[in-house]
Design a protein around this motif. Structure first.
Motif, PDB file in Angstrom:
ATOM      1  N   CYS A  75     -23.991  -7.729 -22.251  1.00 27.23           N
ATOM      2  CA  CYS A  75     -23.975  -6.640 -23.443  1.00 27.23           C
ATOM      3  C   CYS A  75     -24.013  -5.267 -22.982  1.00 27.23           C
ATOM      4  O   CYS A  75     -23.339  -4.461 -23.416  1.00 27.23           O
ATOM      5  CB  CYS A  75     -25.081  -6.795 -24.263  1.00 27.23           C
ATOM      6  N   TYR A  76     -25.005  -4.882 -21.948  1.00 26.38           N
ATOM      7  CA  TYR A  76     -24.852  -3.275 -21.623  1.00 26.38           C
ATOM      8  C   TYR A  76     -23.458  -3.138 -20.650  1.00 26.38           C
ATOM      9  O   TYR A  76     -23.012  -2.141 -20.784  1.00 26.38           O
ATOM     10  CB  TYR A  76     -25.979  -3.439 -20.498  1.00 26.38           C
ATOM     11  N   LEU A  77     -22.881  -3.986 -19.913  1.00 24.39           N
ATOM     12  CA  LEU A  77     -21.639  -3.951 -19.198  1.00 24.39           C
ATOM     13  C   LEU A  77     -20.409  -3.815 -20.418  1.00 24.39           C
ATOM     14  O   LEU A  77     -19.661  -2.808 -20.090  1.00 24.39           O
ATOM     15  CB  LEU A  77     -21.287  -4.951 -18.566  1.00 24.39           C
ATOM     16  N   VAL A  78     -20.732  -4.299 -21.624  1.00 25.75           N
ATOM     17  CA  VAL A  78     -19.605  -4.048 -22.773  1.00 25.75           C
ATOM     18  C   VAL A  78     -19.609  -2.533 -23.153  1.00 25.75           C
ATOM     19  O   VAL A  78     -18.847  -2.186 -23.525  1.00 25.75           O
ATOM     20  CB  VAL A  78     -19.979  -5.261 -23.820  1.00 25.75           C
ATOM     21  N   LEU A  79     -20.992  -2.168 -23.384  1.00 29.98           N
ATOM     22  CA  LEU A  79     -21.431  -0.891 -23.671  1.00 29.98           C
ATOM     23  C   LEU A  79     -20.975   0.343 -22.696  1.00 29.98           C
ATOM     24  O   LEU A  79     -20.344   1.222 -23.293  1.00 29.98           O
ATOM     25  CB  LEU A  79     -23.037  -0.712 -24.088  1.00 29.98           C
ATOM     26  N   ILE A  80     -21.175  -0.183 -21.448  1.00 21.88           N
ATOM     27  CA  ILE A  80     -20.554   0.944 -20.504  1.00 21.88           C
ATOM     28  C   ILE A  80     -19.156   1.084 -20.570  1.00 21.88           C
ATOM     29  O   ILE A  80     -18.793   2.101 -20.421  1.00 21.88           O
ATOM     30  CB  ILE A  80     -21.108   0.374 -18.962  1.00 21.88           C
ATOM     31  N   ALA A  81     -18.609  -0.172 -20.654  1.00 18.64           N
ATOM     32  CA  ALA A  81     -16.805   0.047 -20.866  1.00 18.64           C
ATOM     33  C   ALA A  81     -16.286   0.629 -22.095  1.00 18.64           C
ATOM     34  O   ALA A  81     -15.551   1.441 -22.171  1.00 18.64           O
ATOM     35  CB  ALA A  81     -16.337  -1.522 -20.794  1.00 18.64           C
ATOM     36  N   TYR A  82     -17.209   0.571 -23.297  1.00 20.39           N
ATOM     37  CA  TYR A  82     -17.012   1.340 -24.309  1.00 20.39           C
ATOM     38  C   TYR A  82     -17.212   2.712 -24.300  1.00 20.39           C
ATOM     39  O   TYR A  82     -16.018   3.662 -24.566  1.00 20.39           O
ATOM     40  CB  TYR A  82     -17.843   0.841 -25.449  1.00 20.39           C
ATOM     41  N   PHE A  83     -17.998   3.149 -23.630  1.00 22.82           N
ATOM     42  CA  PHE A  83     -18.337   4.625 -23.520  1.00 22.82           C
ATOM     43  C   PHE A  83     -17.116   5.217 -22.567  1.00 22.82           C
ATOM     44  O   PHE A  83     -16.937   6.428 -22.557  1.00 22.82           O
ATOM     45  CB  PHE A  83     -19.878   4.999 -23.164  1.00 22.82           C
ATOM     46  N   LYS A  84     -16.925   4.391 -21.378  1.00 22.66           N
ATOM     47  CA  LYS A  84     -16.032   4.882 -20.433  1.00 22.66           C
ATOM     48  C   LYS A  84     -14.738   5.092 -21.348  1.00 22.66           C
ATOM     49  O   LYS A  84     -13.726   5.934 -20.773  1.00 22.66           O
ATOM     50  CB  LYS A  84     -15.911   3.632 -19.287  1.00 22.66           C
ATOM     51  N   SER A  85     -14.368   4.232 -22.187  1.00 18.16           N
ATOM     52  CA  SER A  85     -13.141   4.290 -22.818  1.00 18.16           C
ATOM     53  C   SER A  85     -13.110   5.649 -23.715  1.00 18.16           C
ATOM     54  O   SER A  85     -12.116   6.255 -24.126  1.00 18.16           O
ATOM     55  CB  SER A  85     -12.768   3.267 -23.749  1.00 18.16           C
ATOM     56  N   ARG A  86     -14.209   6.163 -23.914  1.00 14.90           N
ATOM     57  CA  ARG A  86     -14.411   7.272 -24.720  1.00 14.90           C
ATOM     58  C   ARG A  86     -14.683   8.565 -24.027  1.00 14.90           C
ATOM     59  O   ARG A  86     -15.205   9.664 -24.233  1.00 14.90           O
ATOM     60  CB  ARG A  86     -15.484   7.050 -25.830  1.00 14.90           C
ATOM     61  N   GLY A  87     -14.362   8.572 -22.559  1.00 20.20           N
ATOM     62  CA  GLY A  87     -14.821   9.674 -21.823  1.00 20.20           C
ATOM     63  C   GLY A  87     -16.170   9.752 -21.049  1.00 20.20           C
ATOM     64  O   GLY A  87     -16.693  10.689 -20.469  1.00 20.20           O
ATOM     65  N   GLY A  88     -16.957   8.595 -21.177  1.00 20.60           N
ATOM     66  CA  GLY A  88     -17.992   8.630 -20.501  1.00 20.60           C
ATOM     67  C   GLY A  88     -19.513   8.717 -21.567  1.00 20.60           C
ATOM     68  O   GLY A  88     -19.272   9.279 -22.456  1.00 20.60           O
ATOM     69  N   TYR A  89     -20.735   8.401 -21.043  1.00 20.58           N
ATOM     70  CA  TYR A  89     -21.782   8.478 -21.771  1.00 20.58           C
ATOM     71  C   TYR A  89     -22.095   9.861 -21.914  1.00 20.58           C
ATOM     72  O   TYR A  89     -22.161  10.813 -20.921  1.00 20.58           O
ATOM     73  CB  TYR A  89     -22.831   7.596 -21.220  1.00 20.58           C
ATOM     74  N   GLN A  90     -22.293  10.312 -23.352  1.00 20.00           N
ATOM     75  CA  GLN A  90     -22.645  11.646 -23.476  1.00 20.00           C
ATOM     76  C   GLN A  90     -23.663  12.029 -24.796  1.00 20.00           C
ATOM     77  O   GLN A  90     -23.551  10.941 -25.514  1.00 20.00           O
ATOM     78  CB  GLN A  90     -21.385  12.667 -23.941  1.00 20.00           C
ATOM     79  N   ALA A  91     -24.844  12.618 -24.526  1.00 16.99           N
ATOM     80  CA  ALA A  91     -25.832  12.356 -25.471  1.00 16.99           C
ATOM     81  C   ALA A  91     -25.409  13.458 -26.605  1.00 16.99           C
ATOM     82  O   ALA A  91     -24.493  14.468 -26.532  1.00 16.99           O
ATOM     83  CB  ALA A  91     -27.190  13.075 -24.845  1.00 16.99           C
ATOM     84  N   GLN A  92     -25.695  13.242 -27.631  1.00 15.36           N
ATOM     85  CA  GLN A  92     -25.435  13.940 -28.971  1.00 15.36           C
ATOM     86  C   GLN A  92     -26.728  14.524 -29.475  1.00 15.36           C
ATOM     87  O   GLN A  92     -27.749  14.304 -29.420  1.00 15.36           O
ATOM     88  CB  GLN A  92     -25.007  12.989 -30.199  1.00 15.36           C
ATOM     89  N   VAL A  93     -26.509  15.912 -29.549  1.00 12.82           N
ATOM     90  CA  VAL A  93     -27.799  16.695 -29.988  1.00 12.82           C
ATOM     91  C   VAL A  93     -27.445  17.640 -31.462  1.00 12.82           C
ATOM     92  O   VAL A  93     -26.228  17.667 -31.872  1.00 12.82           O
ATOM     93  CB  VAL A  93     -27.734  17.850 -28.992  1.00 12.82           C
ATOM     94  N   LEU A  94     -28.411  17.857 -32.104  1.00 13.04           N
ATOM     95  CA  LEU A  94     -28.109  18.352 -33.589  1.00 13.04           C
ATOM     96  C   LEU A  94     -27.801  19.896 -33.296  1.00 13.04           C
ATOM     97  O   LEU A  94     -27.107  20.476 -34.051  1.00 13.04           O
ATOM     98  CB  LEU A  94     -29.489  18.231 -34.200  1.00 13.04           C
ATOM     99  N   THR A  95     -28.632  20.563 -32.529  1.00 13.05           N
ATOM    100  CA  THR A  95     -28.361  21.970 -32.442  1.00 13.05           C
ATOM    101  C   THR A  95     -29.319  22.465 -31.233  1.00 13.05           C
ATOM    102  O   THR A  95     -30.335  22.129 -30.810  1.00 13.05           O
ATOM    103  CB  THR A  95     -28.685  22.777 -33.452  1.00 13.05           C
ATOM    104  N   GLY A  96     -28.730  23.643 -30.656  1.00 11.41           N
ATOM    105  CA  GLY A  96     -29.647  24.552 -29.724  1.00 11.41           C
ATOM    106  C   GLY A  96     -29.383  24.171 -28.249  1.00 11.41           C
ATOM    107  O   GLY A  96     -29.671  24.859 -27.387  1.00 11.41           O
ATOM    108  N   HIS A  97     -28.981  23.108 -27.889  1.00 13.33           N
ATOM    109  CA  HIS A  97     -28.786  22.734 -26.198  1.00 13.33           C
ATOM    110  C   HIS A  97     -27.382  22.109 -25.998  1.00 13.33           C
ATOM    111  O   HIS A  97     -26.880  21.305 -27.197  1.00 13.33           O
ATOM    112  CB  HIS A  97     -29.599  21.774 -25.939  1.00 13.33           C
ATOM    113  N   ALA A  98     -26.849  22.111 -24.933  1.00 14.58           N
ATOM    114  CA  ALA A  98     -25.635  21.296 -24.607  1.00 14.58           C
ATOM    115  C   ALA A  98     -25.916  20.155 -24.532  1.00 14.58           C
ATOM    116  O   ALA A  98     -26.982  19.633 -24.203  1.00 14.58           O
ATOM    117  CB  ALA A  98     -25.017  22.032 -23.337  1.00 14.58           C
ATOM    118  N   ALA A  99     -24.939  19.108 -24.442  1.00 15.71           N
ATOM    119  CA  ALA A  99     -25.285  17.597 -24.675  1.00 15.71           C
ATOM    120  C   ALA A  99     -25.633  17.178 -23.187  1.00 15.71           C
ATOM    121  O   ALA A  99     -26.529  16.011 -23.160  1.00 15.71           O
ATOM    122  CB  ALA A  99     -23.942  17.123 -24.949  1.00 15.71           C
TER     123      ALA A  99
END
Length: 532
Positions: free
Chosen positions: A493-517
Motif C-alpha cells: 500500500c505504501y509503495l502504491v502511495l509513493i508511486a502516486y505522489f511521484k507521478s505528481r512531482g513528489g511528496y509535498q506537505a500542504q499548508v494553510l498559510t504562513g509557511h512554505a510547504a
C-alpha cells in the motif's frame, strides 16, 4: 510572563502524565500475570482474553471522535474531567470486579477515558507550542512508551515483592498490580485541577466547522460507523447475546453515514479513506501484537515475567527512537519511512514467530519488530496533518480512533480466535484420541468454533498436560508469524502511495498559510495516539 510560562509547563506536564496513565493501564491490564490471573479466576477462554484486550482499545475511538466534534463547545477542562473520572472509576471497578462482565465493563470505561485524554492533549499541546509543534508533540507522545515501560517495571517489581512476602498481602496480587494504575491517574488529576486551557487552534485559524466535516466526508463516517457497530456486536457477545452478522453491521452503518452525507454533501478525501483502511492493518500489527506479546512470549519461554520484558524492551526502543523521527523522515519522506517500517516489521514478526525458543534469539527478533513498529502511528498522523490541514483535529483524531477501534473490535479478538483454533487443531493432530475430550463450543465474534478447555486439560495425566502445554507454546508463537502478513500488505500500500505522489512531482506537505510547504515545522512524523 513568568506565570504564563509556568502555567504552560504545568499544563504540558499534566497532558504528558495523562498519556502516561493511558499507557500504564494498558501495560498492567495486558500483562501476562494479570491476564493469567483473570483467566484462572474468571474462567476466560483465549477469545475472551482477546475481548478484554479489544475492549481496552476500541471505545477509545468513540470518545475521541465524539469529543472532537464538540470539544470547542464543552471545553478542554470538562473533557479532561470526564477522562479523570472515567480512569478512577474504571480502576476501582477492576480491582473489585466479581466476574467477567464487570471486568469487561470496567475496561470499556478505561478506554473511553483514554480517548478523552487523547482528544484533549494533542490540540492543547499544539496550541501552547505553536512555534514548534512537531518537537513538542514528539516529546508529548514519548509518554506512551514511557508509560508502558514504567507500568511494566512496577508491575514486575510488585509481583516479586508479593512472592517474597508469601501471601501476606490482602486480596489477590493482580489487584495490587491494578492499584498501581491509580498513581499516574491521581498525578495528572492533581496537575490539571483548576488549570485554564487555551482556545482550540481550529477556531483561532478561522476554519469553519462544516469545512472540517467536509474533509472527513460520509465515506469516512461510514467506516467509523461500521467499526462502532462491530464494537456493539462484541458487547453483545460479551453479555451472552447473539452477535450481529457482518452483513447486518454493514447495512446498519449506512444510516449514520447517510445523515452525515445529507449535512456535508461530501464523500471526503479518498486518500484519507485509504489511510483509514490501512490503519486496520497497522493497528493490529502494532497494538494487537503488543496486547498479546507478553502472553505469547511468556508461554513460549514458560516464564510469564520474561514475557513481560518483551513489551518493556520494544517500548524502550520506541521511546528512544521517537526523538529521532524528524531527521529520518526528512531524508526519506514520511511514506518512505512507513514503507521501510513495514518491511522491517514483516521480517521481525516472521522471525519472532518462527525462531527457536532461545531468549537471545527471540529478543533479537523483537528488536527488529520494535524498530518496525516505532514510526507507524506517528508518521501516519504526520501524513494526515500535512496533506489535510483543513481537517484539523478531527482527521487526526479520526485516523487514531479508527486504528484503536479496528484493533479492539477485529484485530485483538481475531488474534485470540486464531490461537484458539490453531491450538485445537494442533492438539487434534498430536493427540487425536484425547482432543475430543478437551474441547468446548466457543461463541466467537465472527463464528462459533471448538476450543480447548483448560479445566479439562488439568484433569489429564501430567505427561499429557506437559505435551499440551508444549503444543500451546508453539501455536501461540506461530500466530506472530501469521500476523506478519499484515505489514507485508501495508508495504504494498505504501509503495502504491509513493508511486502516486511521484507521478505528481513528489511528496509535498500542504499548508494553510504562513509557511512554505517544505518548512521543517510542517514536515515529518508526529507522534500518534495511544502508541503504540
Amino acid at each position: 510572563m513568568a506565570d504564563n510560562n509556568q502555567s504552560a509547563r504545568r499544563l504540558f506536564l499534566g497532558c504528558f502524565t495523562g498519556l502516561v496513565a493511558t499507557a500504564f493501564g494498558f501495560a498492567v491490564r495486558n500483562s501476562a500475570e494479570v491476564m493469567d490471573s483473570w483467566a484462572t479466576g474468571f474462567q476466560l477462554s483465549e477469545e475472551q482474553k482477546g475481548m478484554i484486550i479489544g475492549v481496552g482499545t476500541y471505545p477509545f475511538a468513540i470518545s475521541i471522535i465524539v469529543l472532537s466534534l464538540v470539544i470547542d463547545r464543552i471545553g478542554y477542562g470538562r473533557a479532561m474531567g470526564f477522562a479523570f473520572a472515567g480512569h478512577l472509576i474504571s480502576a476501582l471497578l477492576t480491582i473489585f470486579a466479581p466476574n467477567f462482565i464487570v471486568l469487561y465493563f470496567a475496561t470499556f470505561i478505561y478506554a473511553l477515558a483514554n480517548g478523552a485524554v487523547e482528544a484533549v492533549i494533542n490540540p492543547v499541546v499544539a496550541t501552547i507550542h505553536k512555534e514548534n509543534k512537531t518537537h513538542w508533540l514528539n516529546i508529548l507522545h514519548a509518554g506512551w512508551p514511557g508509560g508502558l515501560v514504567l507500568g511494566g517495571l512496577l508491575s514486575i517489581l510488585l509481583m516479586k515483592a508479593g512472592g517474597t512476602v508469601g501471601g501476606k498481602l490482602p486480596g489477590e496480587l493482580w489487584q495490587w498490580q491494578m492499584a498501581l494504575v491509580l498513581l499516574p491517574i491521581l498525578s495528572y488529576g492533581f496537575l490539571l485541577f483548576g488549570m485554564k486551557f487555551p482556545q482550540q487552534e481550529r477556531v483561532e485559524a478561522g476554519v469553519s466547522y462544516k469545512e472540517m466535516l467536509s474533509e472527513f466526508g460520509w465515506g469516512s463516517a461510514y467506516i467509523v460507523s461500521f467499526l462502532i457497530v462491530m464494537g456493539i456486536s462484541q458487547m453483545l457477545v460479551a453479555f451472552g447475546l447473539s452477535k450481529l452478522s457482518l452483513t447486518a453491521a454493514l447495512l446498519i452503518s449506512i444510516a449514520p453515514a447517510a445523515v452525515f452525507a445529507f449535512y456535508v454533501n461530501s464523500f471526503g478525501r479518498p486518500m484519507f479513506i485509504f489511510l483509514m483502511l490501512i490503519m486496520f492493518l497497522l493497528a493490529t500489527t502494532e497494538l494487537g501484537t503488543d496486547g498479546w506479546i507478553q502472553d505469547i512470549m511468556g508461554t513460549v519461554l514458560k516464564n510469564k515475567t520474561t514475557g513481560a520484558w518483551f513489551l518493556i524492551y520494544t517500548s524502550s526502543i520506541m521511546f528512544i527512537l521517537r526523538f529521532f523521527a524528524g531527521p529520518i523522515v526528512h531524508r526519506i519522506s514520511p511514506l518512505g519511512l512507513l514503507a521501510a517500517s513495514a518491511a522491517i516489521a514483516t521480517v521481525g514478526l516472521l522471525w519472532l514467530g518462527t525462531a527457536k525458543p532461545v531468549l537471545g534469539m527471540l529478543f533479537a527478533a523483537a528488536t527488529l519488530y520494535g524498530f518496525g513498529k516505532t514510526f507507524f502511528w506517528p508518521t501516519t498522523l504526520g501524513v494526515v496533518s500535512e496533506q489535510y490541514p483543513k481537517g484539523g483535529a478531527l482527521l487526526l483524531n479520526a485516523i487514531s480512533g479508527v486504528g484503536m477501534i479496528a484493533v479492539g473490535t477485529i484485530g485483538g479478538p481475531a488474534i485470540g480466535t486464531m490461537q484458539d483454533r490453531d491450538f485445537t487443531a494442533a492438539v487434534a493432530q498430536a493427540l487425536p484420541e484425547v482432543q475430543p475430550q478437551l474441547v468446548k463450543q466457543e461463541k466467537g465474534l465472527f463464528f462459533d468454533y471448538d476450543a480447548i478447555d483448560q479445566k479439562l486439560v488439568a484433569k489429564q495425566p501430567e505427561a499429557v498436560q506437559a505435551q499440551i502445554t508444549e503444543i500451546q507454546g508453539k501455536t501461540k508463537q506461530g500466530a506472530l508469524a501469521k500476523i506478519a502478513v499484515l505489514p507485508a500488505i501495508m508495504l504494498v500500500c505504501y509503495l502504491v502511495l509513493i508511486a502516486y505522489f511521484k507521478s505528481r512531482g513528489g511528496y509535498q506537505a500542504q499548508v494553510l498559510t504562513g509557511h512554505a510547504a517544505n518548512d521543517e515545522k510542517f514536515t515529518g512524523g508526529v507522534p500518534g495516539a495511544l502508541e503504540a
